[in-house]
Write a protein that holds these residues in place. Structure first.
Motif, PDB file in Angstrom:
ATOM      1  N   MET A 141       0.811  -1.193   0.000  1.00 39.66           N
ATOM      2  CA  MET A 141       0.000   0.000   0.000  1.00 39.66           C
ATOM      3  C   MET A 141       0.861   1.266   0.000  1.00 39.66           C
ATOM      4  N   MET A 142       2.107   1.134   0.422  1.00 42.43           N
ATOM      5  CA  MET A 142       2.987   2.305   0.476  1.00 42.43           C
ATOM      6  C   MET A 142       3.226   2.898  -0.910  1.00 42.43           C
ATOM      7  N   LYS A 143       3.133   2.067  -1.958  1.00 38.62           N
ATOM      8  CA  LYS A 143       3.411   2.593  -3.289  1.00 38.62           C
ATOM      9  C   LYS A 143       2.321   3.532  -3.788  1.00 38.62           C
ATOM     10  N   TYR A 144       1.245   3.663  -3.021  1.00 43.81           N
ATOM     11  CA  TYR A 144       0.166   4.563  -3.398  1.00 43.81           C
ATOM     12  C   TYR A 144       0.130   5.815  -2.529  1.00 43.81           C
ATOM     13  N   THR A 145       1.258   6.142  -1.884  1.00 43.76           N
ATOM     14  CA  THR A 145       1.401   7.383  -1.120  1.00 43.76           C
ATOM     15  C   THR A 145       2.663   8.096  -1.584  1.00 43.76           C
ATOM     16  N   TRP A 146       2.709   9.401  -1.375  1.00 45.86           N
ATOM     17  CA  TRP A 146       3.901  10.173  -1.741  1.00 45.86           C
ATOM     18  C   TRP A 146       5.127   9.666  -0.999  1.00 45.86           C
ATOM     19  N   HIS A 147       4.975   9.444   0.305  1.00 46.36           N
ATOM     20  CA  HIS A 147       6.110   8.981   1.107  1.00 46.36           C
ATOM     21  C   HIS A 147       6.588   7.614   0.628  1.00 46.36           C
ATOM     22  N   GLY A 148       5.652   6.746   0.328  1.00 40.47           N
ATOM     23  CA  GLY A 148       6.013   5.417  -0.163  1.00 40.47           C
ATOM     24  C   GLY A 148       6.737   5.473  -1.495  1.00 40.47           C
ATOM     25  N   GLN A 149       6.326   6.392  -2.352  1.00 40.77           N
ATOM     26  CA  GLN A 149       6.974   6.512  -3.659  1.00 40.77           C
ATOM     27  C   GLN A 149       8.381   7.091  -3.530  1.00 40.77           C
TER      28      GLN A 149
ATOM     29  N   THR B 114      -6.482   4.458  -6.515  1.00 37.00           N
ATOM     30  CA  THR B 114      -5.519   5.253  -5.756  1.00 37.00           C
ATOM     31  C   THR B 114      -6.066   6.649  -5.498  1.00 37.00           C
ATOM     32  N   LYS B 115      -5.622   7.239  -4.427  1.00 33.58           N
ATOM     33  CA  LYS B 115      -6.031   8.606  -4.094  1.00 33.58           C
ATOM     34  C   LYS B 115      -5.152   9.629  -4.803  1.00 33.58           C
ATOM     35  N   LEU B 116      -4.019   9.172  -5.339  1.00 31.76           N
ATOM     36  CA  LEU B 116      -3.063  10.080  -5.968  1.00 31.76           C
ATOM     37  C   LEU B 116      -3.468  10.360  -7.410  1.00 31.76           C
ATOM     38  N   THR B 117      -3.254  11.586  -7.829  1.00 28.95           N
ATOM     39  CA  THR B 117      -3.492  11.932  -9.220  1.00 28.95           C
ATOM     40  C   THR B 117      -2.140  12.152  -9.895  1.00 28.95           C
ATOM     41  N   PRO B 118      -2.007  11.667 -11.113  1.00 28.73           N
ATOM     42  CA  PRO B 118      -0.730  11.850 -11.819  1.00 28.73           C
ATOM     43  C   PRO B 118      -0.450  13.329 -12.093  1.00 28.73           C
ATOM     44  N   ILE B 119       0.791  13.708 -11.888  1.00 32.36           N
ATOM     45  CA  ILE B 119       1.255  15.065 -12.167  1.00 32.36           C
ATOM     46  C   ILE B 119       2.488  14.917 -13.051  1.00 32.36           C
ATOM     47  N   ALA B 120       2.577  15.653 -14.124  1.00 31.67           N
ATOM     48  CA  ALA B 120       3.628  15.462 -15.130  1.00 31.67           C
ATOM     49  C   ALA B 120       5.042  15.528 -14.551  1.00 31.67           C
ATOM     50  N   TYR B 121       5.282  16.390 -13.593  1.00 29.29           N
ATOM     51  CA  TYR B 121       6.629  16.592 -13.047  1.00 29.29           C
ATOM     52  C   TYR B 121       6.909  15.770 -11.788  1.00 29.29           C
ATOM     53  N   LYS B 122       5.998  14.898 -11.401  1.00 33.69           N
ATOM     54  CA  LYS B 122       6.122  14.178 -10.133  1.00 33.69           C
ATOM     55  C   LYS B 122       7.369  13.302 -10.062  1.00 33.69           C
ATOM     56  N   GLY B 123       7.853  12.802 -11.183  1.00 33.89           N
ATOM     57  CA  GLY B 123       9.048  11.970 -11.196  1.00 33.89           C
ATOM     58  C   GLY B 123      10.251  12.689 -10.612  1.00 33.89           C
ATOM     59  N   ALA B 124      10.383  13.971 -10.925  1.00 32.59           N
ATOM     60  CA  ALA B 124      11.490  14.752 -10.366  1.00 32.59           C
ATOM     61  C   ALA B 124      11.281  14.997  -8.875  1.00 32.59           C
ATOM     62  N   VAL B 125      10.035  15.163  -8.454  1.00 36.11           N
ATOM     63  CA  VAL B 125       9.744  15.431  -7.050  1.00 36.11           C
ATOM     64  C   VAL B 125      10.029  14.201  -6.185  1.00 36.11           C
ATOM     65  N   ILE B 126       9.647  13.014  -6.652  1.00 37.41           N
ATOM     66  CA  ILE B 126       9.874  11.821  -5.833  1.00 37.41           C
ATOM     67  C   ILE B 126      11.358  11.464  -5.757  1.00 37.41           C
ATOM     68  N   ALA B 127      12.163  12.014  -6.647  1.00 31.76           N
ATOM     69  CA  ALA B 127      13.609  11.778  -6.597  1.00 31.76           C
ATOM     70  C   ALA B 127      14.324  12.727  -5.638  1.00 31.76           C
TER      71      ALA B 127
END
Length: 183
Positions: free
Chosen positions: A1-9, A72-85
């Protein structure tokens, strides 16, 4: 379930880095006679950096695909890949500080003199092992371009992977079309 939260990602990206560092550190250690040379170390770092980039790209791609699932409760955001890094960027900064301090406080200029300094140096080598020789690490210093590698390599890969998943671009389909003949 962690993969569906910002912290988990964010944790997922950090975990992927640690897994890659462990594998490449082991390979680097077992092939030290080759990776210890200037050319061998550069080739090893180049190959491992490419594989590391692919791994981070896939982590970003998978994260985007998970964000698009209906439950999932998360919505895709185009720049999110840079944020999770960014979590990994912060840890990279701490790893650089540990590496530099181990040479600054536990060195006579040419070699490490305390166990704590050796441990800090080994940690730095372990942490940056996927792209070690691309950083210009030498006796407590990192080349200026090394800082760009530390920040941009995984951030760019995660961003591109996430963006590809966000836009439903599957690179494996494109590569498959190049490899297999159409009838």
């Amino acid at each position: 379930m962690m993969k569906y939260t910002w912290h988990g990602q964010i944790l997922s990206v950090i975990t992927a880095h640690i897994e890659a560092a462990f594998v490449f550190f082991l390979i680097w250690t077992f092939s030290i006679s080759v990776t210890g040379t200037r050319l061998g170390g550069f080739v090893f770092s180049l190959v491992s950096a490419v594989l590391y980039t692919v791994m981070m790209y896939l982590r970003g791609y998978t994260t985007a695909r998970n964000d698009k699932k209906s439950y999932t409760k998360l919505t895709p955001i185009a720049y999110k890949g840079a944020v999770i890094a960014l979590g990994l960027v912060v840890l990279n900064i701490f790893a650089v500080i540990i590496y530099k301090l181990s040479w600054l406080l536990g060195s006579d200029g040419e070699s490490l003199s305390t166990l704590r300094a050796v441990a800090g140096n080994v940690f730095g080598i372990f942490w940056f092992s996927p792209y070690l020789n691309l950083l210009g690490m030498d006796k407590g210093s990192i080349a200026p371009y090394g800082y760009a590698v530390i920040v941009l390599l995984h951030t760019t890969a995660c961003f591109l992977g996430y963006f590809a998943g966000y836009k439903n671009f599957d690179i494996s389909v494109k590569l498959r079309n190049l490899v297999y003949e159409k009838k």
